[in-house]
Design an enzyme around this catalytic site. Structure first.
Site, PDB file in Angstrom:
ATOM      1  CG  ASN A  88      -7.322 -25.831 -14.931  1.00  0.00           C
ATOM      2  OD1 ASN A  88      -8.464 -24.868 -14.210  1.00  0.00           O
ATOM      3  ND2 ASN A  88      -7.364 -26.812 -13.455  1.00  0.00           N
ATOM      4  CD  GLU A  89      -6.919 -27.612 -21.688  1.00  0.00           C
ATOM      5  OE1 GLU A  89      -5.495 -27.494 -22.117  1.00  0.00           O
ATOM      6  OE2 GLU A  89      -7.357 -28.445 -22.643  1.00  0.00           O
ATOM      7  N   PRO A  90      -4.901 -23.720 -21.522  1.00  0.00           N
ATOM      8  CG  PRO A  90      -3.043 -24.283 -22.904  1.00  0.00           C
ATOM      9  CD  PRO A  90      -3.875 -24.451 -21.710  1.00  0.00           C
ATOM     10  CB  SER A 129      -6.569 -21.474 -16.309  1.00  0.00           C
ATOM     11  OG  SER A 129      -7.260 -22.888 -16.957  1.00  0.00           O
ATOM     12  CB  THR A 182      -7.067 -31.233 -24.693  1.00  0.00           C
ATOM     13  OG1 THR A 182      -5.867 -30.767 -23.853  1.00  0.00           O
ATOM     14  CG2 THR A 182      -7.690 -32.128 -23.563  1.00  0.00           C
TER      15      THR A 182
END
Ligand code: F6R
Length: 637
Positions: A169-171, A173, A188
């Site tokens: 869940n990347e920025p 999300s 990432t």
């Protein structure tokens, strides 16, 4: 700091400071911490077993949980811990990704856990990286439904990415996001690049459990190790909840604990500047840390700090203990001043009572351990040069072959030179063919690895000759843990420790220098350091070890904080240039370096900027203005 209780304390009771919004426990090492987490998981499994119930675990991959899995496997083998009632759901998988690829999380989980325990294969759920794009949406909905059918996650294990991601869940999300496909953040992908041998091979997408899915878990434990995680850990625990750092959503989960080692926790306010938080027990170490910080805050040098500066910055209790700012300033100034020496091996015939090293014996036997064949000159090239110049018997010990960091094109160049010199040289055609036909994620065959190792060995010898060390004092250990041909190494074994112990026993050194790089708990530097620590434990009862002092340089990436430095060796501008030249001999590591990390500067630039920076920091505190300083911290064994 060791705290072995990880049970969650209810909201309102855990805040060690007004800054923290997530319960967290700090352990001295990631090993101890992992064992504690494994025990919590095992107790949960057993408790559920006693009630004839399923235990639903959400699991993570990555470097953080490896030791937890290792400990669970040990408990299965040695203590009869059964996983027959366990249902697992993994957080994520790259997309697309074949499950048989060594990069898949499917492969990871089987290698580290599932192949070694009695879990039924039908109880294992890992998002599939091979679902067709058309089916993906429904597949993700079904993944969440399946978790729900089992009554939800009893326990969710998490790591944290430098972006603040949990799962993938990347920025950006959403708080209520479900399992879905996601585009990976560039940071990432950079972090994953070494194991994929380059960022271009890292998938751009993944399937991840959503925040909404994770937050429904009854218990959440997040692991973070190493200096690299310190800033995101602080942001997550102390910052505001924001989709820019998705892990901050965990502030709203009532039963979450962050398990940290000292390096990962070091930026938390309560640990980095405890005087701002509450009463402190002031020892010299904490006082110098605080004073270095105070100089930075006020923009003053040590001798200019006033009583008011101390009082205004939460340090009045230090003044009460030490008397006036005047006395305290002089004491601290002298302490830092005494770390500086141009005689890292000790100054012969001089009073050594306030010098970092002993004067005697005047000529010391010295081992410089270098994890890879170049850390010696990168991290302590100036000190190395002084030790040789000042007549000590210096041995350089390269712990690993460093072969995987030589690019195929570099190896091909050397193979072709060999062929041009002698077209019938045995196996040269074979080597050229193997390099030319290599598929990117396949490990090198042994002949190619050997050639790459030889390249690094010859570069090292060129550099050590340049510094003036005879070849017979240069040792290549080629430690077996490193020789997997892949980025992922084997764990340290007794054979590795034995090899390191043997070289120490044969040199009987008065001084050992080693890379104290603790940033990455599974990185080569840390394993090499562990090998030395284990060897020291083994040898410490020998008389000759009573005379042996160990100095840690900080490895290629970071430097010690000023308050940690116990020996600072100055370099003149000419010595800086000589160090640069020594680094240049490592040509295979110049320009297009394979394992650059996210710092794109070349190694010599990093080394110079780091040494200049230390000198600048000393100068700002009011000490002499040197061109560059190399820094060391003593290790007591
Ligand atoms: C892995 C995962 C990721 C990692 C995180 C930290 O399944 O979901 O969120 O936990 O990227 O990775 P490491 O532990 O390698 O630092």
């Amino acid at each position: 700091m060791i705290n072995t209780t990880i049970a969650h304390k209810p909201a309102g009771q855990f805040e060690d400071t007004r800054f923290e919004k997530i319960h967290n426990v700090v352990f001295s090492t990631s090993n101890e911490a992992s064992i504690c987490v494994a025990q919590e998981i095992a107790s949960l499994i057993r408790e559920k077993q006693a009630n004839n119930a399923h235990c639903v675990l959400g699991l993570a991959t990555g470097s953080s949980p490896i030791k937890v899995y290792e400990e669970l496997v040990r408990m299965h083998n040695e203590e009869g811990l059964s996983f027959s009632n366990v249902i697992t759901f993994n957080l994520d998988e790259y997309y697309p990704m074949d499950k048989n690829s060594m990069h898949s999380y499917f492969y990871f989980m089987h290698q580290h856990l599932f192949n070694h325990i009695d879990i039924s294969p039908e109880n294992i759920h890992i998002p599939s990286g091979t679902v067709s794009p058309e089916e993906l949406h429904q597949y993700c909905i079904d993944y969440d439904l399946k978790i729900k059918e089992y009554g939800g996650l009893d326990f969710q294990l998490l790591g944290i990415g430098r972006t603040g991601h949990i799962g993938f869940n990347e920025p950006g999300s959403h708080y209520n996001s479900g399992t879905r496909s996601i585009t990976l953040d560039h940071i990432t992908r950079e972090d994953a690049a070494p194991s994929f041998l380059g960022i271009n091979n890292v998938p751009k997408k993944a399937i991840t459990m959503g925040i909404g899915t994770v937050k429904k878990a009854k218990r959440i434990v997040l692991l973070a190790w190493g200096h690299n995680k310190a800033s995101v850990v602080k942001e997550t625990i102390e910052g505001e909840i924001t989709s820019e750092v998705p892990a901050t959503y965990l502030q709203n989960h009532a039963n979450t604990t962050f398990i940290l080692n000292e390096e990962a926790s070091q930026d938390l306010t309560r640990l980095s500047t405890p005087w701002l938080v509450g009463p402190c027990i002031w020892d010299t170490q904490l006082a110098s840390k605080a004073i270095v910080w105070l100089c930075k805050q006020t923009g003053k040098s040590i001798l200019k700090l006033t009583d008011k500066d101390y009082n205004d910055h939460g340090m009045s209790s230090l003044l009460v203990q030490e008397g006036s700012a005047y006395d305290l300033n002089i004491k601290m100034f002298n302490k830092i001043q005494h770390t500086i020496t141009g005689w890292p091996g000790g100054k012969p015939n001089a009073d050594d009572s306030s010098r970092p090293e002993r004067a005697n014996p005047a000529k010391k036997r010295i081992i410089i351990f270098s994890p890879h064949p170049d850390d010696d000159v990168i991290s302590m090239g100036g000190t190395f040069d002084r030790l040789v110049e000042q007549g000590h018997d210096v041995h350089v010990v390269y712990q690993t072959s460093g072969n995987i960091a030589v690019s195929d094109s570099e190896a091909l160049k050397y193979a072709e030179v060999i062929k041009d010199v002698n077209p019938t040289f045995p196996k040269v055609d074979d080597i050229i063919r193997k390099i030319a036909n290599k598929v990117s994620d396949i490990e090198d065959e042994i002949e190619v690895r050997n050639l790459k190792g030889i390249i690094r060995r010859r570069e090292s010898l060129a550099a050590t000759r340049f510094v003036g060390v005879p070849d017979e004092n240069v040792h290549f250990l080629n430690l077996p843990f490193y020789e997997t041909g892949r980025v992922k190494k084997n764990p340290l074994s007794i054979v590795d420790v034995e090899i390191v112990a043997n070289i120490i026993a044969s040199v009987k050194p008065h001084q050992i220098y080693a890379a104290g790089d603790l940033a990455d708990p599974h990185g080569t530097h840390k394993v090499c350091l562990d090998a030395i620590f284990e060897a020291l434990k083994k040898l410490k009862h020998n008389d000759y070890m009573d005379d042996c002092w160990v100095w840690l340089y900080r490895g290629a990436w970071h430097e010690w904080d000023v308050h940690q430095i116990e020996m600072a060796v100055p370099m003149s501008p000419d010595q800086v240039l000589k160090k640069r030249k020594a680094i240049f001999f490592h040509q295979s590591q110049k320009d297009d370096v394979m394992f650059q990390g996210n710092d794109t500067r070349e190694f010599w630039v990093r080394a110079e900027e780091r040494n200049n920076d230390t000198a600048r920091k000393y100068h700002k505190l009011g000490l002499a203005d040197y061109a560059a300083l190399e820094a060391f911290k003593r290790y007591h064994f």
